[in-house]
Design a protein around this motif. Sequence first.
Motif, PDB file in Angstrom:
ATOM      1  N   HIS A 102       0.824  -1.208   0.000  1.00 19.80           N
ATOM      2  CA  HIS A 102       0.000   0.000   0.000  1.00 19.80           C
ATOM      3  C   HIS A 102       0.860   1.260   0.000  1.00 19.80           C
ATOM      4  N   VAL A 147     -11.205  10.164   6.667  1.00 22.84           N
ATOM      5  CA  VAL A 147      -9.898   9.798   7.206  1.00 22.84           C
ATOM      6  C   VAL A 147      -9.725  10.482   8.550  1.00 22.84           C
ATOM      7  N   ARG A 197      -2.043   9.498   2.275  1.00 26.38           N
ATOM      8  CA  ARG A 197      -1.958   8.204   1.591  1.00 26.38           C
ATOM      9  C   ARG A 197      -3.350   7.593   1.439  1.00 26.38           C
ATOM     10  N   GLY A 198      -4.173   7.731   2.477  1.00 18.96           N
ATOM     11  CA  GLY A 198      -5.540   7.224   2.385  1.00 18.96           C
ATOM     12  C   GLY A 198      -6.321   7.897   1.276  1.00 18.96           C
ATOM     13  N   ALA A 232      -7.675   6.088  -2.151  1.00 19.37           N
ATOM     14  CA  ALA A 232      -9.119   6.108  -2.407  1.00 19.37           C
ATOM     15  C   ALA A 232      -9.456   6.605  -3.805  1.00 19.37           C
TER      16      ALA A 232
END
Length: 679
Positions: free
Chosen positions: A236, A473, A488-489, A493
Amino acid sequence: MTEKETVAELLARSNRLGADPRNTNYAGGNTSAKGTGIDPVTGGPVELLWVKGSGGDLGTLTEAGLASLRLDRLRSLVSVYPGVDREDEMVAAFDFCLHGRAGAAPSIDTAMHGLVDAAHVDHLHPDSGIALATAANGEALTKECFGDRVAWVPWRRPGFQLGLDIAAIRTKHPQAIGVVLGGHGITAWGDSSAECEANSLDIIRTAAAFIESHGRAEPFGAALPDFAPLPQTRRHERAAALFPLLRGLASTDRAQVGHYTDSDVVLEFLSRAEHPRLAALGTSCPDHFLRTKVRPLVLDLPPTAPLADVSARLRELHQAYRDEYAAYYDRHATPDSPAMRGADPAIVLVPGVGMFSFGANKQTARVAGEFYVNAINVMRGAEAVSEYRPIPESEKFRIEYWELEEAKLRRMPKPKPLATRVAFVTGGGSGIGRATAIRLAAEGACVVVADRDAVAARAVAESIGGTDTAVAVDVDVTDEARIAAAMRGAVLAFGGVDLVVNNAGLSISKPLLDTTVQDWDVQHDVMARGSFLVARAAAGVMAEQGMGGDIVYIASKNGVFAGPNNVAYGAAKADQAHQVRLLAAELGQYGIRVNGVNPDGVVRGSGIFAGGWGAQRAAVYGVKEEDLGAFYAQRTLLKREVLPEHVAAAVFTLVGPDLSHTTGTHIPVDAGVAAAFLR
């Protein structure tokens, strides 16, 4: 059975079939039922066909998604059919067969449903069925798998002639329950809705069982140790590092939103020796390659390669992909072909990391990825029992640049102003942040609602819609590591970030002599330092994308106006105000605009005011806390209270298309506070 009962039965069958991805892909396939309705002119009975219309999805199909046609008129088209060279004209003729005024536009598959002599017909795109349909010896395998219960139809582009072909097979082989369409999918029928559904499931499950029992163990070849999947955390992190670059490359011709998939199906495929050969062959089912393009871009480096080397190689492969796509267009285009729509990939495969898919919105990007997973499953099945052999490239072009597909694109609604843009809103769980997140989403943006209060952020995101539109987030803007994780989230997404709203804030109202160092530090940590950290993280993503961007600071009139008992808050807001000017000067080289909004006190719905600031300010001005909004309004030139929605409107104005040449400025949203006029 009444008209209402027939339609209800059809919708129920469609929803059941469409709910299971083993049966068909999103928006793929169509179902139909024949029955008797009432002619509104004569009042007499009339034979009707109800069939899923163009662009609908079986899993979510409603009555509005059905086209209703008169069977006598539809069948009369056989006598005027001008042949395969002009069969596209028949789609326009379907409009003259419509019954009633509402309903969806008839699809190209309408003839298949109307001409087949069966009361109920299903046309589906199951992975197992397409695996047989794309096998090199698919006809023989269909015979071996089904005997004479299912017939084979050689590849033919969807249309009126295909409907005639299937109708003839139904007549010639009365014992058959359906057909496998070469390179395409399956069609089944029945005298009742239940029988039709059972026959569809019979074909799908029998094909799957046949492949399972007859297929070889490793259809994708030997494992490639260097291309094994990275552990999830590293995977990830790598995906988040690569996604902005990939999104920027995929947006060379037009802006795109991204979707990331690291399912076992994708990772296993990319870890096997045959994946370069199979990926190069492209997909086969028309529904697949219309979403995924004829083939993906495949990285040929292992996941442990240095990031700089991977980035450089991706740029090289992207240019090669564009050159190859242009050559593909030139090979097959005719003077009547639509103009080339874009040469960028819709699917990028990175061994050890996963798949990155792109589209005009999040749903389109996600569905493109789902379709490529379908394609991988098809390849596995075909390679297990034979050799994967998709339809010829020339046929793919005929469908991709089909005038009927072009007409479908022309019917699509005009994109909203912020379509394809990804917004990251701090303090998005309440007040101005909440209103801004809702407004940006309403204008077409994908929104990341960032807040220290994870429950509030999630509630706002869920109120906006599903994860194709908004995600939440958890972030504390004073914590550099948590900002990096939140960014990063956002990237994982939607593929990147285009628009940041620095809204997170708090306030402590005290006289200078009562203001502690802790009071000073916490306000500057959240607003001055926090805005800097968020802007820095976002600017890195935006620069990597190469698509420009916007950063908006929710500052305050207090950054200009010297109010009483407010030194720490006012100074922090003045810091934010000057960050706008400094960053505008620096980030213009990347096409990033930086602007600010200066609201007056926004009392209603404000987390800051509810957290004690309202009581403190009310005490300063000698009014009741519940009267503070009205008090602020009365001291303005317009005598109006400022609400969160007014600030959100200013944000949209700054980031929308009309102020594309504005950077380094502040918009007052204070109903007119003369002492805070900018100068």
